[in-house]
Design a protein around this motif. Structure first.
Motif, PDB file in Angstrom:
ATOM      1  N   LYS A  65       0.809  -1.401  -0.086  1.00  0.00           N
ATOM      2  CA  LYS A  65       0.079  -0.080  -0.027  1.00  0.00           C
ATOM      3  C   LYS A  65       0.852   1.346  -0.095  1.00  0.00           C
ATOM      4  O   LYS A  65       0.149   2.156   0.197  1.00  0.00           O
ATOM      5  CB  LYS A  65      -0.930   0.124   1.189  1.00  0.00           C
ATOM      6  N   LEU A  66       2.136   0.835   0.136  1.00  0.00           N
ATOM      7  CA  LEU A  66       2.963   2.335   0.103  1.00  0.00           C
ATOM      8  C   LEU A  66       3.405   2.809  -1.443  1.00  0.00           C
ATOM      9  O   LEU A  66       3.581   1.947  -2.254  1.00  0.00           O
ATOM     10  CB  LEU A  66       4.220   2.037   0.697  1.00  0.00           C
ATOM     11  N   GLN A  67       3.236   3.980  -1.594  1.00  0.00           N
ATOM     12  CA  GLN A  67       3.573   4.498  -2.824  1.00  0.00           C
ATOM     13  C   GLN A  67       4.805   5.527  -2.899  1.00  0.00           C
ATOM     14  O   GLN A  67       5.115   5.860  -2.053  1.00  0.00           O
ATOM     15  CB  GLN A  67       2.337   5.365  -3.543  1.00  0.00           C
ATOM     16  N   PHE A  68       5.394   5.675  -4.043  1.00  0.00           N
ATOM     17  CA  PHE A  68       6.612   6.756  -3.878  1.00  0.00           C
ATOM     18  C   PHE A  68       6.328   7.739  -4.970  1.00  0.00           C
ATOM     19  O   PHE A  68       5.834   7.549  -5.910  1.00  0.00           O
ATOM     20  CB  PHE A  68       7.771   5.751  -4.315  1.00  0.00           C
ATOM     21  N   ASP A  69       7.079   8.905  -4.355  1.00  0.00           N
ATOM     22  CA  ASP A  69       7.084  10.134  -5.352  1.00  0.00           C
ATOM     23  C   ASP A  69       8.356  10.525  -5.515  1.00  0.00           C
ATOM     24  O   ASP A  69       9.103  10.836  -4.576  1.00  0.00           O
ATOM     25  CB  ASP A  69       6.150  11.123  -4.823  1.00  0.00           C
ATOM     26  N   PHE A  70       8.922  10.225  -6.698  1.00  0.00           N
ATOM     27  CA  PHE A  70      10.454  10.690  -6.731  1.00  0.00           C
ATOM     28  C   PHE A  70      10.546  12.221  -7.308  1.00  0.00           C
ATOM     29  O   PHE A  70       9.706  12.798  -8.276  1.00  0.00           O
ATOM     30  CB  PHE A  70      11.105  10.074  -7.812  1.00  0.00           C
ATOM     31  N   TYR A  71      11.484  13.024  -6.735  1.00  0.00           N
ATOM     32  CA  TYR A  71      12.020  14.427  -7.284  1.00  0.00           C
ATOM     33  C   TYR A  71      13.453  14.341  -7.465  1.00  0.00           C
ATOM     34  O   TYR A  71      14.154  14.177  -6.665  1.00  0.00           O
ATOM     35  CB  TYR A  71      11.390  15.461  -6.320  1.00  0.00           C
ATOM     36  N   SER A  72      13.794  14.584  -8.842  1.00  0.00           N
ATOM     37  CA  SER A  72      15.323  14.639  -9.028  1.00  0.00           C
ATOM     38  C   SER A  72      15.595  16.166  -9.368  1.00  0.00           C
ATOM     39  O   SER A  72      14.985  16.840 -10.259  1.00  0.00           O
ATOM     40  CB  SER A  72      15.530  13.825 -10.385  1.00  0.00           C
ATOM     41  N   ALA A  73      16.661  16.378  -8.741  1.00  0.00           N
ATOM     42  CA  ALA A  73      17.283  17.945  -8.658  1.00  0.00           C
ATOM     43  C   ALA A  73      18.829  17.771  -8.248  1.00  0.00           C
ATOM     44  O   ALA A  73      19.423  16.728  -7.881  1.00  0.00           O
ATOM     45  CB  ALA A  73      16.500  18.901  -8.075  1.00  0.00           C
ATOM     46  N   TYR A  74      19.445  18.966  -8.326  1.00  0.00           N
ATOM     47  CA  TYR A  74      20.537  19.102  -7.779  1.00  0.00           C
ATOM     48  C   TYR A  74      20.344  19.515  -6.185  1.00  0.00           C
ATOM     49  O   TYR A  74      19.327  19.875  -5.707  1.00  0.00           O
ATOM     50  CB  TYR A  74      21.519  20.042  -8.434  1.00  0.00           C
ATOM     51  N   SER A  75      21.527  19.426  -5.503  1.00  0.00           N
ATOM     52  CA  SER A  75      21.262  19.178  -4.111  1.00  0.00           C
ATOM     53  C   SER A  75      20.675  20.586  -3.349  1.00  0.00           C
ATOM     54  O   SER A  75      19.878  20.631  -2.612  1.00  0.00           O
ATOM     55  CB  SER A  75      22.690  19.100  -3.373  1.00  0.00           C
TER      56      SER A  75
END
Length: 295
Positions: A120-130
């Motif tokens: 039931k766990l979902q993920f939300d990715f956010y790629s960027a620099y630090s």
């Protein structure tokens, strides 16, 4: 203020039309108009420019509220999920920020394993620099982030991840150095360089290189190497970067050439000090640590 009213306002802002927004919200147009008028009265601000027929335009105050309302509603939704499900079962959405590096491949493997345990766990990715990731963390848009060292802020809990990135230069196959096995620090000032806009990274690099980068050879600054692929492919430029960039986003027209000094950088998992890590963050951290041992 009722979060429902913020949702009403955001729908109007997105559609630009009261009638269309009312249909989407499944309420009557007069009801929606009254709610918006009350919102403006409560804030003592005009949020919508109603002079244009058939299309509403946000005022400056309206634009500000729209930006903040999105964050507030997402925070509220996340909070409700966590409070309602604060038991042994891990569910909801875990929002992870990550730099472009080979560590992201490991994170994907951890996610796959976590979802087998917690379907039931979902993920939300956010790629960027630090710097962008830290800003997103401060604004509570993400729950945790994986950054490259050095991490200068003391307002985060930090957990070192023993996945190291080798530093070198990335060039196009047309570049005179494209077939080189390695590059010495003294040679970096012999090509047109594009470097990170993070001053702390550049200072750390110069310290490791034992030399200063010549400002006359620095032609630009970037946050992500992938933003300048075309420039690199011309063979006229080089950028200082980590090997993992081309592992995550392979480009057959670019090559990575390591530095002779064997400069390496570790990763760090961070989250806000002013918030207790959720069960999802703790599980993610533990499983990531376990996965590293298997590498």
């Amino acid at each position: 203020m009722d979060t429902r009213v913020l949702r009403y306002f955001l729908t109007v802002a997105q559609t630009g039309n009261i009638t269309e927004a009312a249909k989407k919200l499944h309420i009557t147009q007069p009801t929606l108009s009254r709610q918006l008028q009350k919102l403006e009265q409560d804030l003592n601000q005009t949020l919508l420019d109603r002079k244009q027929k058939g299309h509403l335009v946000l005022t400056d105050a309206g634009n500000l509220l729209a930006r903040k309302a999105e964050i507030l509603l997402q925070l509220w939704s996340d909070t409700v999920d966590e409070v309602q499900n604060s038991n042994d079962e891990i569910l909801g959405i875990l929002k992870i920020g990550i730099v472009e590096s080979r560590c992201s491949i490991l994170v994907e493997k951890v996610i796959r394993d976590m979802q087998k345990l917690y379907p039931k766990l979902q993920f939300d990715f956010y790629s960027a620099y630090s710097d962008d990731l830290k800003s997103a963390l401060d604004m509570m848009r993400i729950d945790c982030a994986i950054l490259l060292e050095p991490v200068e802020s003391k307002k985060y809990f930090q957990k070192k991840i023993s996945i190291y990135e080798r530093w070198g230069i990335i060039v196009g196959k047309r570049h005179p150095w494209a077939k080189r096995k390695e590059i010495s620090p003294s040679e970096l000032n012999e090509t047109q360089l594009i470097i990170s806009r993070r001053e702390i990274v550049n200072q750390d690099l110069e310290s490791s290189l034992g030399t200063s980068l010549n400002s006359e050879n620095i032609k630009g600054y970037i946050n992500l190497s992938s933003n300048i692929n075309w420039l690199l492919e011309t063979g006229e430029y080089a950028t200082l970067g980590i090997e993992g960039v081309l592992k995550v986003k392979p480009n057959p027209n670019l090559v990575f050439i390591p530095l002779t000094i064997q400069k390496k950088t570790a990763h760090v998992l961070v989250w806000r000090k002013n918030s207790r890590p959720s069960a999802a963050i703790q599980a993610f951290s533990d499983m990531l640590e376990e996965k590293i041992k298997q590498v």
